[in-house]
Design an enzyme around this catalytic site. Structure first.
Site, PDB file in Angstrom:
ATOM      1  N   LEU A  99      48.668  51.770  42.198  1.00 43.62           N
ATOM      2  CA  LEU A  99      48.808  52.494  43.056  1.00 43.62           C
ATOM      3  C   LEU A  99      50.416  52.750  43.552  1.00 43.62           C
ATOM      4  O   LEU A  99      50.835  51.701  43.825  1.00 43.62           O
ATOM      5  CB  LEU A  99      48.001  52.845  44.068  1.00 43.62           C
ATOM      6  CG  LEU A  99      46.416  52.617  43.641  1.00 43.62           C
ATOM      7  CD1 LEU A  99      45.550  52.928  45.143  1.00 43.62           C
ATOM      8  CD2 LEU A  99      45.953  53.413  42.680  1.00 43.62           C
ATOM      9  N   ASN A 113      40.132  47.473  47.460  1.00 39.40           N
ATOM     10  CA  ASN A 113      39.953  47.213  46.297  1.00 39.40           C
ATOM     11  C   ASN A 113      39.316  45.860  46.113  1.00 39.40           C
ATOM     12  O   ASN A 113      39.181  45.109  47.084  1.00 39.40           O
ATOM     13  CB  ASN A 113      41.413  46.649  45.808  1.00 39.40           C
ATOM     14  CG  ASN A 113      41.269  46.215  44.083  1.00 39.40           C
ATOM     15  OD1 ASN A 113      40.913  46.876  43.231  1.00 39.40           O
ATOM     16  ND2 ASN A 113      42.090  45.102  44.047  1.00 39.40           N
ATOM     17  N   HIS A 115      38.485  42.557  43.941  1.00 38.61           N
ATOM     18  CA  HIS A 115      39.468  41.391  42.757  1.00 38.61           C
ATOM     19  C   HIS A 115      38.230  40.191  42.709  1.00 38.61           C
ATOM     20  O   HIS A 115      37.959  39.673  43.603  1.00 38.61           O
ATOM     21  CB  HIS A 115      40.478  41.097  43.340  1.00 38.61           C
ATOM     22  CG  HIS A 115      41.484  40.256  42.371  1.00 38.61           C
ATOM     23  ND1 HIS A 115      41.769  40.997  41.240  1.00 38.61           N
ATOM     24  CD2 HIS A 115      41.791  39.114  42.212  1.00 38.61           C
ATOM     25  CE1 HIS A 115      42.420  39.940  40.625  1.00 38.61           C
ATOM     26  NE2 HIS A 115      42.456  38.778  40.940  1.00 38.61           N
ATOM     27  N   VAL A 150      50.688  44.008  44.342  1.00 41.95           N
ATOM     28  CA  VAL A 150      49.363  43.843  43.394  1.00 41.95           C
ATOM     29  C   VAL A 150      48.246  42.846  44.040  1.00 41.95           C
ATOM     30  O   VAL A 150      48.805  41.628  43.936  1.00 41.95           O
ATOM     31  CB  VAL A 150      49.739  43.601  42.102  1.00 41.95           C
ATOM     32  CG1 VAL A 150      48.547  43.232  41.082  1.00 41.95           C
ATOM     33  CG2 VAL A 150      50.730  44.671  41.235  1.00 41.95           C
ATOM     34  N   GLU A 180      30.401  39.980  44.494  1.00 43.22           N
ATOM     35  CA  GLU A 180      31.290  41.357  44.288  1.00 43.22           C
ATOM     36  C   GLU A 180      30.086  42.347  44.827  1.00 43.22           C
ATOM     37  O   GLU A 180      30.669  43.213  45.620  1.00 43.22           O
ATOM     38  CB  GLU A 180      31.713  41.511  42.833  1.00 43.22           C
ATOM     39  CG  GLU A 180      32.916  40.881  42.525  1.00 43.22           C
ATOM     40  CD  GLU A 180      33.696  41.061  41.311  1.00 43.22           C
ATOM     41  OE1 GLU A 180      33.935  42.509  41.086  1.00 43.22           O
ATOM     42  OE2 GLU A 180      34.014  40.416  40.476  1.00 43.22           O
TER      43      GLU A 180
HETATM   44  C1  GRF Z   1      35.273  43.682  38.506  1.00 42.49           C
HETATM   45  O1  GRF Z   1      35.154  42.409  38.172  1.00 42.49           O
HETATM   46  C2  GRF Z   1      36.294  43.920  39.553  1.00 42.49           C
HETATM   47  O2  GRF Z   1      36.319  42.825  40.657  1.00 42.49           O
HETATM   48  C3  GRF Z   1      37.469  44.105  38.913  1.00 42.49           C
HETATM   49  O3  GRF Z   1      36.976  44.687  37.751  1.00 42.49           O
HETATM   50  C4  GRF Z   1      35.743  44.700  37.578  1.00 42.49           C
HETATM   51  C5  GRF Z   1      34.981  45.894  37.504  1.00 42.49           C
HETATM   52  O4  GRF Z   1      33.681  45.812  37.247  1.00 42.49           O
HETATM   53  N1  GRF Z   1      38.566  44.635  39.763  1.00 42.49           N
HETATM   54  P1  GRF Z   1      32.708  46.998  37.309  1.00 42.49           P
HETATM   55  O5  GRF Z   1      33.452  48.139  36.643  1.00 42.49           O
HETATM   56  O6  GRF Z   1      32.698  47.122  38.748  1.00 42.49           O
HETATM   57  O7  GRF Z   1      31.702  46.613  36.720  1.00 42.49           O
END
Ligand code: GRF
Length: 207
Positions: A99, A113, A115, A150, A180
């Site tokens: 971005l 974000n 990660h 980044v 996540e």
């Molecule tokens: C995830 O591992 C996220 O951490 C990274 O990209 C991947 C996206 O996976 N930034 P999804 O599209 O949410 O399944």
């Protein structure tokens, strides 16, 4: 009862599993957020099917072919779409572009974000493979505010998972992904609720 929920946009380039996890939480009455639009740079993104499944409007923006970048004008197009939908908060869920000013200035401290590493380790692409090859015993994921760097903005939440001896990067990625899916919604809820403050690099949660 959706009028006072925080209006979230999700930007995604691919599969959309984090988007789906958040969308699922947004179906709960007690979750203070609604996803008002998905924006994707990939007309084949799995995320589009998920948007349709959840009745979330989606928009495709052609940001050009240059990997990681957005061609002139295209980022402003995204800002305009977010404006049309009255977006208050933005979640990058696997959005594979860096971005710049239009979005960062349009949504200061309002872009998150996710990660798949314990930042600041293993920024950039293929973070799970980087972790495995480095030989760490603990891996994980981070949700952070997006700034000019980044994967470098202040960290909101992290979760750790063990690295097992038998792991390949898919197995490790799978274990991280479950975390996540959990912390994505948790971090969005914190920021949407406003019960935090940022002091330097530290994001401090307020009771
Ligand atoms: C995830 O591992 C996220 O951490 C990274 O990209 C991947 C996206 O996976 N930034 P999804 O599209 O949410 O399944």
């Amino acid at each position: 009862m959706t009028h006072n929920r925080c209006r979230l946009a999700v930007l995604g380039s691919g599969r959309g599993s984090n988007f789906k996890a958040v969308a699922e939480n947004c179906t709960r009455d007690d979750f203070p957020v609604e996803i008002v639009v998905l924006v994707t740079d990939n007309p084949d993104a799995g995320a589009i099917g998920i948007a349709e499944e959840y009745g979330i409007p989606w928009r495709y923006v052609d940001v050009g072919e240059k990997r990681g970048h957005m061609k002139p004008g295209s980022e402003q197009q995204i800002v305009d779409i977010l404006g049309d939908f009255g977006v208050e908060l933005v979640f990058l869920a696997g959005f594979m572009r860096i971005l710049k000013e239009p979005l960062l200035n349009g949504f200061p401290n309002k872009i998150l974000n996710i990660h798949p590493s314990l930042l600041p380790s293993f920024k950039g692409l293929k973070a799970q493979r980087q972790a495995l090859e480095y030989g760490v015993k603990i891996a994980g994921c981070s949700v952070h505010f997006v700034d000019k760097s980044v994967d470098g903005g202040p960290i909101i939440l992290q979760a750790a998972v063990p690295v097992e001896d038998g792991d390949d990067s898919d197995a490790l990625a799978h274990r991280i992904l479950a975390e996540e899916h959990r912390i994505a919604s948790e971090a969005i809820k914190i920021v949407a609720g406003g019960a935090f403050r940022v002091e330097g690099r530290r994001v401090l949660l307020e009771p």
